[in-house]
Write a protein that holds these residues in place. Sequence first.
Motif, short mmCIF file in Angstrom:
data_model
loop_
_atom_site.label_atom_id
_atom_site.label_comp_id
_atom_site.label_asym_id
_atom_site.label_seq_id
_atom_site.Cartn_x
_atom_site.Cartn_y
_atom_site.Cartn_z
N SER A 113 0.83 -1.21 0.00
CA SER A 113 0.00 0.00 0.00
C SER A 113 0.87 1.26 0.00
CB SER A 113 -0.90 0.04 1.24
OG SER A 113 -1.77 -1.05 1.30
N TYR A 114 0.34 2.29 -0.64
CA TYR A 114 0.93 3.63 -0.60
C TYR A 114 -0.14 4.61 -0.15
CZ TYR A 114 2.11 8.31 -2.16
OH TYR A 114 2.30 9.66 -2.20
N LEU A 115 0.26 5.58 0.71
CA LEU A 115 -0.67 6.57 1.23
C LEU A 115 -0.01 7.94 1.30
CD1 LEU A 115 -3.30 7.49 2.78
CD2 LEU A 115 -2.13 6.72 4.87
N ARG A 116 -0.68 8.94 0.72
CA ARG A 116 -0.31 10.34 0.92
C ARG A 116 -1.24 10.90 1.99
NH1 ARG A 116 -1.47 15.27 -3.44
NH2 ARG A 116 -1.08 17.00 -1.99
N VAL A 117 -0.67 11.46 3.04
CA VAL A 117 -1.46 12.01 4.14
C VAL A 117 -1.51 13.52 4.02
CG1 VAL A 117 -1.75 12.12 6.64
CG2 VAL A 117 -0.70 10.10 5.61
N TYR A 118 -2.70 14.06 3.96
CA TYR A 118 -2.87 15.51 3.84
C TYR A 118 -2.54 16.20 5.17
CZ TYR A 118 -5.70 14.44 -0.34
OH TYR A 118 -6.14 13.99 -1.56
N GLY A 119 -1.98 17.41 5.05
CA GLY A 119 -1.79 18.25 6.22
C GLY A 119 -0.83 17.70 7.26
N ALA A 120 0.16 16.95 6.82
CA ALA A 120 1.13 16.36 7.76
C ALA A 120 2.54 16.64 7.30
CB ALA A 120 0.91 14.85 7.88
N GLY A 121 3.39 17.00 8.24
CA GLY A 121 4.80 17.17 7.97
C GLY A 121 5.53 15.84 8.08
N HIS A 122 6.83 15.93 8.29
CA HIS A 122 7.71 14.76 8.29
C HIS A 122 7.28 13.71 9.32
CE1 HIS A 122 11.55 12.92 7.23
NE2 HIS A 122 11.89 12.85 8.50
N GLU A 123 6.94 14.16 10.51
CA GLU A 123 6.55 13.25 11.58
C GLU A 123 5.03 13.07 11.55
OE1 GLU A 123 8.23 14.49 15.32
OE2 GLU A 123 10.16 14.97 14.41
N VAL A 124 4.55 12.24 10.66
CA VAL A 124 3.12 12.14 10.37
C VAL A 124 2.25 11.89 11.61
CG1 VAL A 124 1.36 10.95 9.02
CG2 VAL A 124 3.61 11.38 8.02
N PRO A 125 2.64 10.98 12.51
CA PRO A 125 1.75 10.73 13.65
C PRO A 125 1.53 11.94 14.55
CG PRO A 125 3.27 8.90 13.36
CD PRO A 125 3.75 10.01 12.46
N TYR A 126 2.44 12.90 14.53
CA TYR A 126 2.24 14.12 15.31
C TYR A 126 1.09 14.93 14.73
CZ TYR A 126 2.95 18.77 17.27
OH TYR A 126 2.74 19.98 17.90
#
Length: 473
Positions: A438-451
Amino acid sequence: MQILSHTLLLSAACGLAASAAVNLQDKRSIVKRDGVTYNVFEHAATGAKMEFVKNSGICETTPGVNQYSGYLSVGDNMNMWFWFFESRANASSAPLAAWFNGGPGCSSMIGLFQENGPCHFVNGEKKPSLNKYSFNEYANVLYVDQPIGVGFSYGTDDVTSTKTAAPYVWKLLQAFYAQFPQYENRDFGIFTESYGGHYGPEFAYHIQEQNEGIKNGSVEGEKINLVALGINNGWFDTKLQEGAYIDYAYKNSYKQIIDDSQRSSLEDSLKNDCLPAVEQCLSSGSDSDCQDASSTCGDIENTIIQAADFDVYDVREPSDDPYPPATYSSYLADSSVVKAIGAKSTYQECPNGPYNKFASTGDNPRSFLSELSSVVKSGIQVLVWAGDADWICNYIGVQRVAEAVEFDGSSQFSNATLKPYTVNGTKKGEYKSVDNFSYLRVYGAGHEVPYYQPAVSLQVFKQTMQQQAIKST
């Protein structure tokens, strides 16, 4: 902060015996030192010694949830720091996951306190509070500071590359299983980010090689039931990702960083200087050629960084105000906290020493696309994802890597269109999946996505650990 830029901040013996006869020689004891009570475990098969504090009361304060923090000796004067948290739900049966931050040479305490750990800092508070989106909501989670010299790890650092780092991680997991045998047969996943685009594929590939060795009798140890690999904003392959620095800087959803003239000049440098140097690195494999590629391509990155005021980890922020704030590092400098968790060194987020050793072998431009492809082909669940406000390992380059992975569904994956990814009906990104990849682009997230997107991160973590292709909810 962790970094992957070429210039900006840019093997161990692993034959382990696991027979009942050897395990009978393992030793356990309690030692009190400097007012701290350590549980000591001496692993007969490896000669490794583990010293840790149980239930320090730091970070994870959920009633009934155990935690362990301390050191494992993975070699002579090589003390690797780990911090383990049981799952908040069904710890006795929940899977096991390990988290590694990148760098190379950055601490996994970044992930623990800023991203996906049991606690986080909110609204400038100086003490952490519980994180309801922690990965240990679902799994037992192990955070590791590697290589030696990073974070709270201390002693002799023999690691000079991604490939020389992998055996020490395997050895740590073997000793962890010996101390905590209840986790030996659990599903196991590796999650990482940033330079984890190197670490993740290689660590997973090495584990699978060792598993095969155990199966055919050439390696002694416990099979690791690897079922999942997740890498966000990873640096995998310079040849594929270097050009994405230019493309993202010219056109992204948030901020134009370079103009037409600058773009044209940078593309000339990419074509005439950077990519030929990378090809030479990949062809010869020599340290000097790969160092040269790192330096040559680094000129492109530095030119872009100087073109505008932006944070390389989140283009929406200015360069002089890095985000998220590093409140946690002050917390880990508190002597009472250090004592409580059993740490024996001064915390260093991203020290220069370990990084410089990787730089000396030209590790950065070496590609780990082949290892990633091999891991996907093996059938385990693999997720490659990226926050779209990050420049340093941006989603454009990450998607190019994902579409270059070779497996049975490669053609179908490359040609698939991206679909909306939702959490409880709210669109949070776009994705595609074929088979176990799977590939996912996450909107509105910087380098540390879970933050930035904690609910998204916990959802994809659960789905991947459950050996599912990610899907909207």
